[in-house]
Design a protein around this motif. Sequence first.
Motif, PDB file in Angstrom:
ATOM      1  N   MET A  80       0.780  -1.116   0.001  1.00  0.00           N
ATOM      2  CA  MET A  80      -0.061  -0.298   0.031  1.00  0.00           C
ATOM      3  C   MET A  80       0.661   1.355  -0.005  1.00  0.00           C
ATOM      4  SD  MET A  80      -3.353  -0.989   2.793  1.00  0.00           S
ATOM      5  CE  MET A  80      -4.083   0.547   2.189  1.00  0.00           C
ATOM      6  N   ALA A  81       0.470   2.169  -1.067  1.00  0.00           N
ATOM      7  CA  ALA A  81       1.254   3.346  -0.919  1.00  0.00           C
ATOM      8  C   ALA A  81       0.481   4.587  -1.284  1.00  0.00           C
ATOM      9  CB  ALA A  81       2.383   3.374  -1.979  1.00  0.00           C
ATOM     10  N   MET A  82       0.794   5.880  -0.781  1.00  0.00           N
ATOM     11  CA  MET A  82       0.182   7.073  -1.334  1.00  0.00           C
ATOM     12  C   MET A  82       0.824   7.523  -2.623  1.00  0.00           C
ATOM     13  SD  MET A  82      -2.095   7.886   0.846  1.00  0.00           S
ATOM     14  CE  MET A  82      -2.517   9.558   0.567  1.00  0.00           C
ATOM     15  N   ASN A  83       0.065   7.636  -3.667  1.00  0.00           N
ATOM     16  CA  ASN A  83       0.443   8.310  -4.968  1.00  0.00           C
ATOM     17  C   ASN A  83      -0.463   9.579  -5.065  1.00  0.00           C
ATOM     18  OD1 ASN A  83       2.503   6.437  -5.418  1.00  0.00           O
ATOM     19  ND2 ASN A  83       1.082   4.926  -6.130  1.00  0.00           N
ATOM     20  N   ASN A  84      -0.044  10.505  -5.424  1.00  0.00           N
ATOM     21  CA  ASN A  84      -0.531  11.939  -5.563  1.00  0.00           C
ATOM     22  C   ASN A  84      -2.084  11.752  -4.767  1.00  0.00           C
ATOM     23  OD1 ASN A  84       1.107  12.600  -7.691  1.00  0.00           O
ATOM     24  ND2 ASN A  84       0.112  11.419  -9.081  1.00  0.00           N
ATOM     25  N   GLY A  85      -1.811  11.825  -3.339  1.00  0.00           N
ATOM     26  CA  GLY A  85      -2.898  11.964  -2.510  1.00  0.00           C
ATOM     27  C   GLY A  85      -3.831  10.465  -2.578  1.00  0.00           C
ATOM     28  N   VAL A  86      -3.530   9.609  -3.173  1.00  0.00           N
ATOM     29  CA  VAL A  86      -4.450   8.695  -3.276  1.00  0.00           C
ATOM     30  C   VAL A  86      -3.859   7.363  -2.806  1.00  0.00           C
ATOM     31  CG1 VAL A  86      -5.997   7.236  -4.878  1.00  0.00           C
ATOM     32  CG2 VAL A  86      -5.694   9.660  -5.381  1.00  0.00           C
ATOM     33  N   MET A  87      -4.376   6.596  -1.664  1.00  0.00           N
ATOM     34  CA  MET A  87      -3.964   5.368  -1.413  1.00  0.00           C
ATOM     35  C   MET A  87      -4.209   4.216  -2.230  1.00  0.00           C
ATOM     36  SD  MET A  87      -2.448   3.719   1.369  1.00  0.00           S
ATOM     37  CE  MET A  87      -2.615   4.650   2.837  1.00  0.00           C
ATOM     38  N   THR A  88      -3.225   3.493  -2.761  1.00  0.00           N
ATOM     39  CA  THR A  88      -3.151   2.483  -3.777  1.00  0.00           C
ATOM     40  C   THR A  88      -2.633   1.212  -3.032  1.00  0.00           C
ATOM     41  OG1 THR A  88      -0.960   2.943  -4.633  1.00  0.00           O
ATOM     42  CG2 THR A  88      -2.952   4.088  -5.701  1.00  0.00           C
ATOM     43  N   MET A  89      -3.096   0.128  -3.698  1.00  0.00           N
ATOM     44  CA  MET A  89      -2.622  -1.245  -3.196  1.00  0.00           C
ATOM     45  C   MET A  89      -2.292  -2.162  -4.511  1.00  0.00           C
ATOM     46  SD  MET A  89      -4.147  -3.920  -0.506  1.00  0.00           S
ATOM     47  CE  MET A  89      -5.666  -4.200  -1.294  1.00  0.00           C
ATOM     48  N   ARG A  90      -1.167  -2.725  -4.440  1.00  0.00           N
ATOM     49  CA  ARG A  90      -0.972  -3.672  -5.723  1.00  0.00           C
ATOM     50  C   ARG A  90      -0.396  -4.731  -5.259  1.00  0.00           C
ATOM     51  NH1 ARG A  90       4.490  -2.889  -7.724  1.00  0.00           N
ATOM     52  NH2 ARG A  90       5.454  -1.351  -6.359  1.00  0.00           N
ATOM     53  N   PRO A  91      -0.476  -5.869  -5.967  1.00  0.00           N
ATOM     54  CA  PRO A  91       0.434  -7.101  -5.575  1.00  0.00           C
ATOM     55  C   PRO A  91       2.048  -6.953  -6.060  1.00  0.00           C
ATOM     56  CG  PRO A  91      -0.997  -7.452  -7.369  1.00  0.00           C
ATOM     57  CD  PRO A  91      -1.323  -6.143  -7.028  1.00  0.00           C
ATOM     58  N   LEU A  92       2.829  -7.404  -5.328  1.00  0.00           N
ATOM     59  CA  LEU A  92       4.198  -7.444  -5.670  1.00  0.00           C
ATOM     60  C   LEU A  92       4.489  -8.602  -6.482  1.00  0.00           C
ATOM     61  CD1 LEU A  92       5.782  -5.931  -2.349  1.00  0.00           C
ATOM     62  CD2 LEU A  92       5.352  -4.700  -4.750  1.00  0.00           C
ATOM     63  N   ASP A  93       4.304  -8.559  -7.832  1.00  0.00           N
ATOM     64  CA  ASP A  93       4.424  -9.886  -8.497  1.00  0.00           C
ATOM     65  C   ASP A  93       5.809 -10.692  -8.520  1.00  0.00           C
ATOM     66  OD1 ASP A  93       1.928  -9.742  -9.353  1.00  0.00           O
ATOM     67  OD2 ASP A  93       2.282  -8.144 -10.939  1.00  0.00           O
ATOM     68  N   LYS A  94       6.978  -9.633  -8.331  1.00  0.00           N
ATOM     69  CA  LYS A  94       8.234 -10.338  -8.035  1.00  0.00           C
ATOM     70  C   LYS A  94       8.705 -10.306  -6.895  1.00  0.00           C
ATOM     71  CE  LYS A  94       9.658  -8.320 -12.559  1.00  0.00           C
ATOM     72  NZ  LYS A  94      10.460  -7.265 -13.336  1.00  0.00           N
ATOM     73  N   GLY A  95       7.900 -10.346  -5.830  1.00  0.00           N
ATOM     74  CA  GLY A  95       8.044 -10.524  -4.289  1.00  0.00           C
ATOM     75  C   GLY A  95       8.444  -9.321  -3.669  1.00  0.00           C
ATOM     76  N   LEU A 106       6.065  -6.120   7.697  1.00  0.00           N
ATOM     77  CA  LEU A 106       4.892  -5.907   7.034  1.00  0.00           C
ATOM     78  C   LEU A 106       3.655  -5.540   7.947  1.00  0.00           C
ATOM     79  CD1 LEU A 106       6.722  -8.086   5.378  1.00  0.00           C
ATOM     80  CD2 LEU A 106       4.499  -9.039   4.549  1.00  0.00           C
ATOM     81  N   ALA A 107       3.202  -4.323   7.734  1.00  0.00           N
ATOM     82  CA  ALA A 107       2.534  -3.651   8.690  1.00  0.00           C
ATOM     83  C   ALA A 107       1.375  -2.949   7.971  1.00  0.00           C
ATOM     84  CB  ALA A 107       3.055  -2.731   9.543  1.00  0.00           C
ATOM     85  N   PRO A 108       0.128  -2.633   8.677  1.00  0.00           N
ATOM     86  CA  PRO A 108      -1.060  -2.104   8.089  1.00  0.00           C
ATOM     87  C   PRO A 108      -0.466  -0.785   7.438  1.00  0.00           C
ATOM     88  CG  PRO A 108      -1.565  -2.812  10.416  1.00  0.00           C
ATOM     89  CD  PRO A 108      -0.010  -3.094  10.282  1.00  0.00           C
ATOM     90  N   GLY A 109      -0.934  -0.476   6.251  1.00  0.00           N
ATOM     91  CA  GLY A 109      -0.643   0.689   5.552  1.00  0.00           C
ATOM     92  C   GLY A 109       0.497   0.715   4.721  1.00  0.00           C
ATOM     93  N   GLY A 110       1.269  -0.525   4.751  1.00  0.00           N
ATOM     94  CA  GLY A 110       2.339  -0.682   3.984  1.00  0.00           C
ATOM     95  C   GLY A 110       2.479  -1.981   3.464  1.00  0.00           C
ATOM     96  N   TYR A 111       3.804  -2.501   3.095  1.00  0.00           N
ATOM     97  CA  TYR A 111       3.858  -3.922   2.775  1.00  0.00           C
ATOM     98  C   TYR A 111       2.818  -4.896   3.727  1.00  0.00           C
ATOM     99  CZ  TYR A 111       8.179  -2.475   0.359  1.00  0.00           C
ATOM    100  OH  TYR A 111       8.953  -1.738  -0.550  1.00  0.00           O
ATOM    101  N   HIS A 112       2.239  -5.895   3.004  1.00  0.00           N
ATOM    102  CA  HIS A 112       1.612  -6.989   3.868  1.00  0.00           C
ATOM    103  C   HIS A 112       1.091  -7.912   3.086  1.00  0.00           C
ATOM    104  CE1 HIS A 112      -1.554  -4.430   1.688  1.00  0.00           C
ATOM    105  NE2 HIS A 112      -2.110  -5.614   1.694  1.00  0.00           N
ATOM    106  N   LEU A 113       0.885  -9.327   3.652  1.00  0.00           N
ATOM    107  CA  LEU A 113       0.155 -10.355   3.101  1.00  0.00           C
ATOM    108  C   LEU A 113      -1.270 -10.324   2.966  1.00  0.00           C
ATOM    109  CD1 LEU A 113       2.013 -13.306   5.285  1.00  0.00           C
ATOM    110  CD2 LEU A 113       2.792 -12.382   3.265  1.00  0.00           C
ATOM    111  N   MET A 114      -1.769 -10.489   1.581  1.00  0.00           N
ATOM    112  CA  MET A 114      -3.029 -10.540   1.429  1.00  0.00           C
ATOM    113  C   MET A 114      -3.641 -11.851   1.525  1.00  0.00           C
ATOM    114  SD  MET A 114      -5.712  -8.526   0.989  1.00  0.00           S
ATOM    115  CE  MET A 114      -4.963  -7.045   0.527  1.00  0.00           C
ATOM    116  N   LEU A 115      -4.397 -12.449   2.339  1.00  0.00           N
ATOM    117  CA  LEU A 115      -5.194 -13.482   2.252  1.00  0.00           C
ATOM    118  C   LEU A 115      -6.302 -13.320   1.521  1.00  0.00           C
ATOM    119  CD1 LEU A 115      -2.993 -13.263   4.723  1.00  0.00           C
ATOM    120  CD2 LEU A 115      -4.531 -15.020   5.877  1.00  0.00           C
ATOM    121  N   MET A 116      -6.456 -14.366   0.355  1.00  0.00           N
ATOM    122  CA  MET A 116      -7.666 -13.884  -0.291  1.00  0.00           C
ATOM    123  C   MET A 116      -8.577 -15.349  -0.470  1.00  0.00           C
ATOM    124  SD  MET A 116      -5.788 -11.261  -2.964  1.00  0.00           S
ATOM    125  CE  MET A 116      -5.896 -12.455  -4.491  1.00  0.00           C
TER     126      MET A 116
END
Length: 163
Positions: A80-95, A106-116
């Motif tokens: 998760m990251a802030m980009n131009n004032g917008v919170m975005t979340m993306r998978p890290l395909d390369k780890g 790995l913490a809320p608001g940053g890197y984390h594991l997503m259990l889907m």
Amino acid sequence: MKPVLQVFAFAALFAVLSASAHAQEIKAGDLVITQPWSRATPGGAKIAGGFLTIENKGAAPDRLIGGSGDIAGKVEIHEMAMNNGVMTMRPLDKGLAIEPGKTVKLAPGGYHLMLMDLKNPLKQGDMVPLTLEFEKAGKVTLSLNVQGVGAQAPSGHDHSGKK
């Protein structure tokens, strides 16, 4: 020893033993993984986050490349990251790289594991087994300690100011 001091000594010993029972330190190659945790989910929720700290005590980089667990259909590494004032979340395909001598949290608001595709809700107090996969350290089994719904850190480590 006076009875009051005995009670105090017993209470202090119990507190220390209880804290260490909840502390989990997993070693895999040059990596040390601590404080694996998650948050309780409401019934019907299909996703949850997983959080932990990874320290690389070696001289070579390693990379968290995936994960799995019976509780979820899929486990991904996200950022998760802030980009131009917008919170975005993306998978890290390369780890996620863990450089030598560095610690990655790995913490809320940053890197984390997503259990889907959760198969069951996560309940506070549960221990949820997961297997993480690292490029060099290989597969590592651990358990996420499920905290309350709004937790910002594992119990005893919440610095949000909330009680």
